[in-house]
Structures are given as C-alpha cells and as structure tokens.
Design a protein around this motif. Structure first.
Motif, PDB file in Angstrom:
ATOM      1  N   ASN A  16       0.823  -1.214   0.000  1.00 51.19           N
ATOM      2  CA  ASN A  16       0.000   0.000   0.000  1.00 51.19           C
ATOM      3  C   ASN A  16       0.855   1.261   0.000  1.00 51.19           C
ATOM      4  N   ASP A  19       2.433   1.662  -3.471  1.00 49.90           N
ATOM      5  CA  ASP A  19       1.421   2.060  -4.454  1.00 49.90           C
ATOM      6  C   ASP A  19       1.042   3.525  -4.316  1.00 49.90           C
ATOM      7  N   ASN A  23       1.797   6.499  -6.996  1.00 52.85           N
ATOM      8  CA  ASN A  23       0.637   7.207  -7.548  1.00 52.85           C
ATOM      9  C   ASN A  23       0.648   8.690  -7.190  1.00 52.85           C
ATOM     10  N   GLY A  84       0.757  -4.247 -13.887  1.00 54.88           N
ATOM     11  CA  GLY A  84       1.120  -2.893 -13.482  1.00 54.88           C
ATOM     12  C   GLY A  84       2.400  -2.413 -14.143  1.00 54.88           C
ATOM     13  N   THR A 114      -2.668  -0.765 -16.298  1.00 51.56           N
ATOM     14  CA  THR A 114      -2.300  -0.550 -14.898  1.00 51.56           C
ATOM     15  C   THR A 114      -3.469  -0.880 -13.980  1.00 51.56           C
ATOM     16  N   ALA A 118      -3.880  -3.122 -10.721  1.00 51.58           N
ATOM     17  CA  ALA A 118      -4.352  -2.545  -9.459  1.00 51.58           C
ATOM     18  C   ALA A 118      -5.502  -3.344  -8.874  1.00 51.58           C
ATOM     19  N   ARG A 121      -4.623  -5.608  -6.065  1.00 50.55           N
ATOM     20  CA  ARG A 121      -4.288  -5.094  -4.735  1.00 50.55           C
ATOM     21  C   ARG A 121      -5.411  -5.363  -3.737  1.00 50.55           C
ATOM     22  N   ARG A 148      -1.646   3.664   3.326  1.00 55.03           N
ATOM     23  CA  ARG A 148      -1.749   4.435   2.076  1.00 55.03           C
ATOM     24  C   ARG A 148      -1.446   5.914   2.316  1.00 55.03           C
ATOM     25  N   LEU A 188       6.597   4.167 -11.483  1.00 54.56           N
ATOM     26  CA  LEU A 188       5.575   3.141 -11.282  1.00 54.56           C
ATOM     27  C   LEU A 188       6.123   1.746 -11.575  1.00 54.56           C
ATOM     28  N   GLU A 192       6.505  -1.606  -9.122  1.00 56.69           N
ATOM     29  CA  GLU A 192       5.928  -2.933  -9.391  1.00 56.69           C
ATOM     30  C   GLU A 192       6.993  -4.023  -9.251  1.00 56.69           C
TER      31      GLU A 192
END
Length: 393
Positions: A16, A19, A23, A84, A114, A118, A121, A148, A188, A192
């Motif tokens: 998390n 990610d 992002n 991803g 992507t 996702a 997840r 997150r 990104l 991954e």
C-alpha cells in the motif's frame, strides 16, 4: 497472531505504501502530461477514470482465482505486478509518439492495463478476511488504510526528485526523453518490480484452516450462482457496497478535480499540488489514527460511518460555497479538502468491516470470500470510474 502472519501484514502495508507513493507522483502531473501530448480535459477525465473500469473488470477474476486455488496469493499477486509494470512502461513510452491521438490513447491504454494490475491489490482484503482472527480484522483493515496515507506523505519527497528530471537516454540509436511527466511511468514500473520481489520472498500463504462462522457451527458448503446472487443482493451485503460506491464517488471527485482546479485558481504546478496532497495525506493519517483508536475502544461501525457521512456533507457544502474563481482563497480551498479527506478514514475501514462480518455470518459463503470481496471492491471501482467525468470538462 503468529510471526509469519505479522510479516505478511507488514508486506501488505508495504504494498500500500509503495502504491500510494508512486501514484502520488502520477496524480499531480497527469493533467499536464495529457495536455502536453495534445489531449483535452475530457480525455484527461477518461484517462483518470479508465483504471477503475479495468479494475472493475478484473477484480472478480482475482477473487475466483484465490477461491479456486486453495487460497494461495503469490501467483495472483505476481500477475497483478506484471500488469502494473506493463501499463507503466506504456505510460512512459507515450512521450515518444507524435502529439495527438496516438500519444493520448497510449497513455489511456497504459492506465487501462495498470488498472488490471491494481485490481489485484484488493487481494489484501480477502487475505485479511481468511487469515486474520476476526476480532482483529477491523484493526488490521484500518492499518492497511493508514499505510496508504504514509505513501501520500512521502509523495512530495519523490516529486522533489522527479520534477528535476530533464535529460534523455539513447537505446539502439533511439533517443528517449526523460522529463517530470513521462518519468512517472518509470517510477511506477520500479515500484511494481520491488513489490514482486517482496511478495515472492516474504508473503506467507494463509493457513488452510478457516475460523468457524460467527453465528453458528457449520461447515461451509458450495453454492451456485443463483444462491450467490441472492446473497450479494441481501441488504447486509448490498448496503455496505452501496456506501462504498458513494464514498469513492465523492473522494475521487476531489482527487481528479484537485490538480486542474488548483492550477486554474492559483496557478500551481505539479510540485505545489503534491504539497497540497501531502496535507491531505496528513489529514487522512490522523483520521486513520482516530479510526484505529475507535476500533480498539469498540465504537460501532455504524457510528463511524455516520460521522464520515456527516463530514462529507459539510465538506461538500464548503466546496460549493468556496470554490469560486472570483473569490476563492487558498485557506478556503484547503479547509474544504481537509473536511472531505477526514471523512474517508472514518467510513472506509468501518464499512469494509461491516461487510466482512456480514459475509462471515453466513456459513454458506465461507468458500467464496475472495469473490465476495471482489464484488465489494467492484462497487468501489464503479464509483471511481463514473465520478471523474463529472469534473473533467
């Protein structure tokens, strides 16, 4: 919890954090990237929403996969990271194409793929539902949501590095430009790869033995599609899903609107927008701490959901009154975002906990937990897919 499960929960939190960190690099710059390659605001809205659409398509696949493979998670997670990585590379390569349709639709395709990754997840939630003792599940769900916001807090630090990228590399006589917009794709992809290595080495598969249902001592039985449909349309399962749909609609509206509105009202750049998102992350982090404390103190899911809904109402009213080009101030802009951001941690974990308890209370659903968690997350994806198109005009 045993040591292996504690390590696995730590791995899920790192997923998390990574990610949300990566992002946080994409979100502030996406509108500028789309504009740079010749896209419109309508196309920005479509690109913002398309990952949620592909997530919606793919979630049930992951859910059925873990339900049918003996509740094993490493291979589904590996597929998630592969999708991803591929989508991130396409996002990066769009810069090489001529401005216009080809570049815009390459970004769109990259974000679609992507989203396929996702969707995986959400396996974390079925993992918690099947591996974590039920009296600890709401706390663990809150920790996952809290993680997150940690990634969002670290986002500005990453953006300080990304905004300074202005170079190029040569591969087989091709010159590939690297700038703050397309290099987000490489960030990104690196994320991954890191997550693939991490889960392959350290994630522990859940124990095969499941807990007994909350309401009665009964062995789970296989059910067909008709019985499953009847279950998910039952009020106890359908209503939390609808709440999650509304929650993500509201929250995604803000996430998509923030960059273009901040640029229009105050002339902010991606770096300044990332600072704003770090403030949002601090609020979410604090809200998660409050939610975790409430979980430990035994405050009901209903109370937390009601408080979160109230915050959304007040935040929405503040947005209508204060987000006006001729009179908006930075303070008003931030305060409205703070109110809405505080609503999310109050509602999200409590609502998911309510849904998970409803599933556990029906013994016949014990062998379909992955699929049912994917159903719940599809409500989330539908909200995320619909709402960006209301603001990106």
């Amino acid at each position: 919890m045993e040591k292996g499960l504690i390590i696995s929960v730590f791995i899920l939190t790192l997923i998390n954090i990574t990610d949300s960190l990566t992002n946080s690099v994409v979100t502030p710059s996406l509108v500028f990237y789309v504009s740079e390659v010749g896209g419109t605001m309508e196309q920005y809205g479509l690109i913002s929403s398309i990952p949620f659409f592909s997530m919606m398509l793919m979630m049930s696949f992951y859910g059925v996969w873990v339900d049918s493979n003996g509740n094993k998670y490493k291979k589904p997670y590996a597929a998630s990271f592969a999708f991803g990585g591929l989508g991130s590379i396409l996002y990066f390569l769009a810069e090489l194409l001529p401005s216009g349709a080809w570049a815009v639709y390459t970004i769109l395709l990259g974000r679609f793929i992507t989203g396929l990754g996702a969707a995986g997840r959400t396996l974390a939630y079925s993992y918690v539902a099947t591996a974590i003792p039920r009296d600890q599940q709401r706390t663990i769900l809150t920790i996952l949501s809290l993680s997150r916001s940690i990634g969002m807090l670290l986002g500005p630090l990453m953006n300080l590095f990304v905004v300074k990228i202005d170079t190029s590399v040569s591969i087989f006589h091709y010159t590939i430009p690297l700038n703050p917009r397309n290099s987000a794709g490489l960030v990104l992809a690196a994320g991954e790869l890191f997550l693939f290595i991490l889960t392959s080495l350290l994630l522990q598969e859940p124990p095969p033995k499941k807990e007994k249902p909350l309401t009665e001592d009964a062995e789970p039985t296989k059910i067909g599609g008709k019985e499953l449909f009847a279950a998910v349309t039952h009020f106890d399962l359908l209503f939390p899903s609808f709440i999650m749909f509304v929650l993500i609609c509201n929250f995604t509206l803000y996430q998509v609107a923030l960059p273009p509105v901040a640029a229009d009202l105050f002339g902010w750049t991606p770096l300044e927008i990332s600072y704003l998102m770090s403030i949002q992350a601090i609020v979410i982090f604090f809200g998660m701490i409050v939610a975790m404390y409430a979980s430990i103190r035994g405050i009901t899911d209903f109370t937390m959901i009601a408080l979160g809904n109230s915050a959304f109402v007040f935040g929405g009213i503040a947005t209508v009154l204060w987000w006006k080009r001729e009179s908006a101030t930075i303070l008003q802009f931030i305060v409205s975002i703070v109110i809405v951001s505080f609503a999310y941690p109050l509602m999200g974990p409590a609502n998911r906990s309510k849904f998970t308890r409803a599933v556990h209370s029906r013994p016949e659903l014990e062998d379909s937990i992955g699929l049912l968690q994917s159903f719940f997350n599809q409500a989330l994806s539908i909200g995320g897919f619909i709402s960006p198109n209301f603001v990106a005009k």
